[in-house]
Motif scaffolding. Sequence first.
Motif, mmCIF file in Angstrom:
data_model
loop_
_atom_site.group_PDB
_atom_site.id
_atom_site.type_symbol
_atom_site.label_atom_id
_atom_site.label_comp_id
_atom_site.label_asym_id
_atom_site.label_seq_id
_atom_site.Cartn_x
_atom_site.Cartn_y
_atom_site.Cartn_z
ATOM 1 N N VAL A 219 0.838 -1.196 0.000
ATOM 2 C CA VAL A 219 0.000 0.000 0.000
ATOM 3 C C VAL A 219 0.878 1.254 0.000
ATOM 4 O O VAL A 219 0.616 2.216 -0.721
ATOM 5 N N GLY A 222 2.329 1.527 -3.405
ATOM 6 C CA GLY A 222 1.324 2.086 -4.302
ATOM 7 C C GLY A 222 1.187 3.587 -4.108
ATOM 8 O O GLY A 222 1.173 4.355 -5.076
ATOM 9 N N ILE A 247 -6.069 14.464 0.826
ATOM 10 C CA ILE A 247 -6.323 13.710 2.062
ATOM 11 C C ILE A 247 -6.222 12.204 1.802
ATOM 12 O O ILE A 247 -5.872 11.432 2.689
ATOM 13 N N LEU A 248 -6.516 11.813 0.555
ATOM 14 C CA LEU A 248 -6.394 10.396 0.207
ATOM 15 C C LEU A 248 -4.984 9.899 0.496
ATOM 16 O O LEU A 248 -4.789 8.773 0.945
ATOM 17 N N HIS A 251 -4.630 8.912 4.038
ATOM 18 C CA HIS A 251 -5.243 7.604 4.318
ATOM 19 C C HIS A 251 -4.338 6.470 3.854
ATOM 20 O O HIS A 251 -4.089 5.509 4.583
ATOM 21 N N LEU A 252 -3.846 6.585 2.612
ATOM 22 C CA LEU A 252 -2.998 5.518 2.085
ATOM 23 C C LEU A 252 -1.736 5.378 2.922
ATOM 24 O O LEU A 252 -1.321 4.283 3.289
ATOM 25 N N PHE A 255 -2.485 3.955 6.357
ATOM 26 C CA PHE A 255 -2.929 2.554 6.299
ATOM 27 C C PHE A 255 -1.709 1.646 6.382
ATOM 28 O O PHE A 255 -1.761 0.562 6.960
#
Lengths: 530, 180
Positions: A219, A222, A247-248, A251-252, A255
């Motif tokens: 992740v 990515g 903001i994504l 999160h990534l 995570f």
Amino acid sequence: MSYSTTVDHEEHHDHPSGMLRWLTTTNHKDIGTMYLTFSLIMFMVGGAMIMAVRAELFQPGLQLMHPEFYNQLIGVHALVMIFAALMPAATGFANWMLPLQIGAPDMALPRLNNWGFWLLPPAAILLTLPFTLALFGIGDGAIATGWTFYAPLSVQGGIGVDFAIFAVHLLGISSVMGSINIIVTIFNMRAPGMTLMKLPLFAWGWLITAFLLIATIPVLAGAVTMLLTDRHFGTHFFDAAGGGDPILFQHLFWFFGHPEVYILLLPVWGFIPQILSTFARKPIYGYKAQVYSLCAIGVLSVVVWAHHFFTAGMPVPALLYFMYSTMAISLPLAVLFYCWIATIWRGSMTFETPMLFAIGWIILFGIGGLTGLVLADVAADAQYHHTYFVVAHFHYTLFAGGIMGIMAGVYYWLPKMTGHMYNEKLGKLHFWLTAISFNLTFIPQFFLGLAGMPRRIPDYALQFSEFNMISSIAAFTLGLTQLLFVYNIVSCVRGGKKATDKVWEGSNGLEWTLPSPPPYHTFNEQPVIR
Amino acid sequence: MEKISAIASLSQLNRQLGYKLLVIVAMALAFAYGLVPLYDVLCRVTGLNGKTENVAVSAQSRVDATRWVEVSFTSNVMPGLAWSFHPVQSSIRVHPGKIETVTFIARNMANETVAGQAVPSVSPGKASEYFKKIECFCFQRQDLKAGESREMPLRFYVSPDIPDDVKALTLSYAFYSAIK
């Protein structure tokens, strides 16, 4: 548990000598040694960077460096310490000790193992090269976004970001390969009779770490690849103008980033009980409870990531969910703490250096855990977020909980690995200086954070001067103290009092049935566990 | 002989398990990319981040004249776009359901034609799904010639279904340099 062991005599293989031996080796002990050496070198490199930072923070105002360079130092310090010091140290122990602890002749995939290590030095060079390039007028230095690569800053940054992205790719591939190897080794190579519930806790800790790594490192890979294509190939994953969302990225990143915290700690939680049991001369308390707690923490760690950016804006139900799930981690962790203390409870303890580090580790890591609970509280986090309180908190977990745990492991296993005893007096001195100067470095930072000093800023308001000065002086002491550590290791490798096979009076486990140092090939005939 | 074949089959088993684990790695990578659309959908459904449906809706006639909602407007121009951009009025009081028109003014200060794209965001997030645009300059990119200034209208209404506790909301526009 009783063991029946056969120890092989050194087999006389033809293996190349000199540099070629280390480049081509597939032997788990050689590779473990390389991991540990690499880790120690990078620990000193990352430490030197933060010494420069503390020198700048010694007084308010800007004395030594430009803010851009300061930003580069803090970001690369974190990346180096996490990916090039702590993770390789844990992998080094896994390489050295897992096959010995589970009675396997070697790691399951030896060539993959060699490759996994040799990706690390190029990655370290990629991370730090931009500093040098900048001296020659190429680019504007290393990554200056902090270790978190937050977009859009990282989309706008200089070539240092690209170097860091490729370094993360290499480091990620290396850890994924190491993890696959460890899982396969634990699943397929255990000695006959060693069921999963007879595995040493270190193997359990690493098994969960390895699964977390293969599930979360991709992740991160990515996310940084999206960043790379955003920077150079016209995609807009994190660009609102093209329909993306910065903001994504958070999160990534988190995570991966939150499980990463446990990736760094689980191997340590694995071997610390073994050290405690050795020096308390009692069996490990609550083995099953510890295994289940480790598993529970592994699972919980992937569902709590957003507590790292409560202040980025989130609906209230999401805030509540991430707050409660984060706090829930403290329950299995409390079980672990209980078991650690119960293991030494009323034991006949002696305080050799590994035990000093292990006990200091329980207390200091406990402080790290408790201050983490404070930060998990949404309402409190609004004040503490991005202050020095956070810095102090994660150094209690990652320096005390991570590095000091690793140090306990080094002193514990060094006589087994080298066949020599280290200098006990120097070891104890190293512990006390480390513990005291560590606390003097970071306790003031808790209060600086409570008073509102923001992190990642090279200057600060005048009222923070005294505490920063104390913190800097203690940090220099902490840094210099580590030279003792290096000296002690080097002189132990070179010689010293001969270590017995058992090394410690209370040691217990397959690795202590082998000679010290163990022969190049061990357990070609697997021991049978009854 | 037996030992050699045992070792060979073990190393085959090891390799097989290794490949199976590699599948998990591939799935995790796919998951990372899968999170991109998933996140977008989640934001639109829940109004997370104040994302609004950026499409025109048709008007509806139900007007709740018993309530007032204060709608404020803010504007930002992102780096790389040499425009000035601001709302003509900073806020307006509306009855939910009543269609209103407000105007924003943008001026291109560069000496060449530049395209911009406005990206809206509504705060608080839970109000975003009740903010309905009938006509908006943000639906397509705007081309401004060198020095050109343009009045850009926004026709909208606040849905009467908006929860009672939302007494005020803010619509923010960020103008980006449009993607070529």
